[in-house]
Design a protein around this motif. Sequence first.
Motif: not given
Lengths: 419, 419
Positions: B111, B108, B143
């Motif tokens: 990203l 996470k 994503w």
Amino acid sequence: MIGLCTDHLGLDLDRALGEWEGALEAARAGLLARKGVPGSFLGWMDLPEDTETLRAVRRYREGVDFAEDLVHIGIGGSSLGALALEEALGEGRVRVHPVDHVEPTPLKRLLDRLDPRRTLVHVVSKSGTTLETLSAFALFLDWLKKGTPDWRRHVVVTTDPSRGPLRRFAQEEGLASFSIPEEVGGRYSVLSPVGLLPLAFSGADLEALLSGARMANEVARRPLGENLPLKTALLQHLAWLEGRGITVFMAYSARMRHVPAWFVQLHDESLGKRDREGRRVGTTALPALGPQDQHAQVQLFREGPLDKLIVLALPLQDEPLVIPEGPGLPGFLPGRTFLDVLQAEALATEEALAQAGQRVYTLTLDRVDAYHLGWLLQHLMWQTAFLGELWGVNAFDQPGVELGKRLALERLEKDGRFQ
Amino acid sequence: MIGLCTDHLGLDLDRALGEWEGALEAARAGLLARKGVPGSFLGWMDLPEDTETLRAVRRYREGVDFAEDLVHIGIGGSSLGALALEEALGEGRVRVHPVDHVEPTPLKRLLDRLDPRRTLVHVVSKSGTTLETLSAFALFLDWLKKGTPDWRRHVVVTTDPSRGPLRRFAQEEGLASFSIPEEVGGRYSVLSPVGLLPLAFSGADLEALLSGARMANEVARRPLGENLPLKTALLQHLAWLEGRGITVFMAYSARMRHVPAWFVQLHDESLGKRDREGRRVGTTALPALGPQDQHAQVQLFREGPLDKLIVLALPLQDEPLVIPEGPGLPGFLPGRTFLDVLQAEALATEEALAQAGQRVYTLTLDRVDAYHLGWLLQHLMWQTAFLGELWGVNAFDQPGVELGKRLALERLEKDGRFQ
């Protein structure tokens, strides 16, 4: 909390604890009896209680407003723990650059990338005489002096409270400084300013870190049946008695990727030595990561020699990050979490290694956070100290590294270049 | 060039070569006789000659103008070599972010830090079925699709030339792609696009890398007395015959800090297995770094069990970076170079370990550059292949990892969460 899973160990732990109760209690009593005795180097037990130092580190951090980069110069015990915690807990508020080496090109590249006016240099050496650290520090000091008018504000020293050249230098120049308590050896110093200072800059919950370590201290004093470090010390001991010369520390966490290297030093340098009868003792710690090393080391662990005890460290909780649809995924996977995959891989590996005949157990951490890392690191220090008692070695010295140091200095003094 | 120093080995190498000439020549002949035979997985010998692929990687790189960050998704052989070379040779023109894990929080965080419009995602899996890689790829694909209108330009696939779900996906979506030749296994694939592609983006001399590897190929075909990989394979073999179960690879170079982990997979996964009679063979590779591990592992190496062969890898030349005056430095040190310190430490360590009774030899590299790293990695592949012949194992399969994979999938399919 930190739990212990021995389901696949192939050993009745309670029964073994019963058999070894005398030796384990003697190990604990022997260790604790030396507490407070000068030269016994048990000061690491007290570091988690030292909230005064924590406050001093915080005050210092608040007073340094210019730092965007922190260069952490140190090697071995002055570096490995700090890096392990920084990787796991650092929030990147200030970028930490470890300098644990003396290789010209990467030293030069780092200097070229940094702005001395925005850089804080943290130099760490317990003795203040570590050759690699002092050499690198001389380079960064020279660079600061040329690049900032107030270079003294850009240096912070962590060393012995009163002795050694770094302490003297800090006093003469009026530099900010912190102490590694006299009774704390390098590889047991991670919860001193060695680790706390860089973490204060990169942003980590230092209260929680020390609180977890205090829990490890509490657990180490509990009765045998609830005593995690006596249990794991026994498991390490039994594997050694079986002739298993390698102890693998395999962290199932990318954030914990530098923890195994810290453990390697703690274990190897504390326990790999001559016992009182002059016999060579110790097992070799092998760093590993899951699931990465399933694709690197597990083939050997399964089919190679049965010479290993393998310890997995596995987080039980994390962000509920869900796997989306994607090419090639088995149909049951999208919608499951990444943590499901991590845990399934760890448990499958534990089972597969046990089936192959290796010894294996798992340490579970509720989360990978400051509290649990503080607990884990302090737990491993207790385990190591107990093992030192069981194996009849002093877990707090390192006589075997002196010859190499002396030979290196002699070579440099003679100007003996490589042929 | 890459040289071999056995001054402190306590063994007459020339004499040992004479004694073992028959076995060594048979090992080489046996290996080379299988070259070109389908399923023998000797395609790694040809990768250094493949200038066509190199040109294709370069052309692709020149066509991608948006990339400031490259996410390299892969694990084991699809990751370790690429990372080792990137750390040693990358110029940072494009930042390379390895994703070799499935841990939620670091996924996470990565990203959150990246901009999909400036990011290229390189997904690498020989089979195209690697669970961790496909899971992480699904996340990054999702994503990209949400963050860029032309997501296809932001993905490049390296996988089997014709088979597997990643190849199919690349074909269906018309994605840029590269091949790992069918006869090249994961841990022998670093000089295929697995390693070449990220290096092309971060900026490294790929011509020199392959040229060094070609030199390793040439040396491997020389007569025994000038044949580096047959010599080092013999030294590894003799240590194994002596019952030394651990082979340490200790790089005296911060830039080479990830090379030992690549070697660990190459050695362990190739050689840690059952021989033709079903006996467990193999030695355990232990990664180490100098001078760092003088402060971590050398205590154990000196005073612990005599179960090790220790290989140092030492650069002979580097930038002439001079140590300035600084606090605590011995008077003879300022004015000397950092390389002097590095080499003095390595030579002193070699001597101290030999005195302690461990077996130790040194590989010297003229420089830490693309040419010498290409040579070193290809040399170690030859050494490993020769050892496979000497130990009677197939150095190119990995049967021992299948059970763990199957158990993990079963666990995930049953939704068996950790208790």
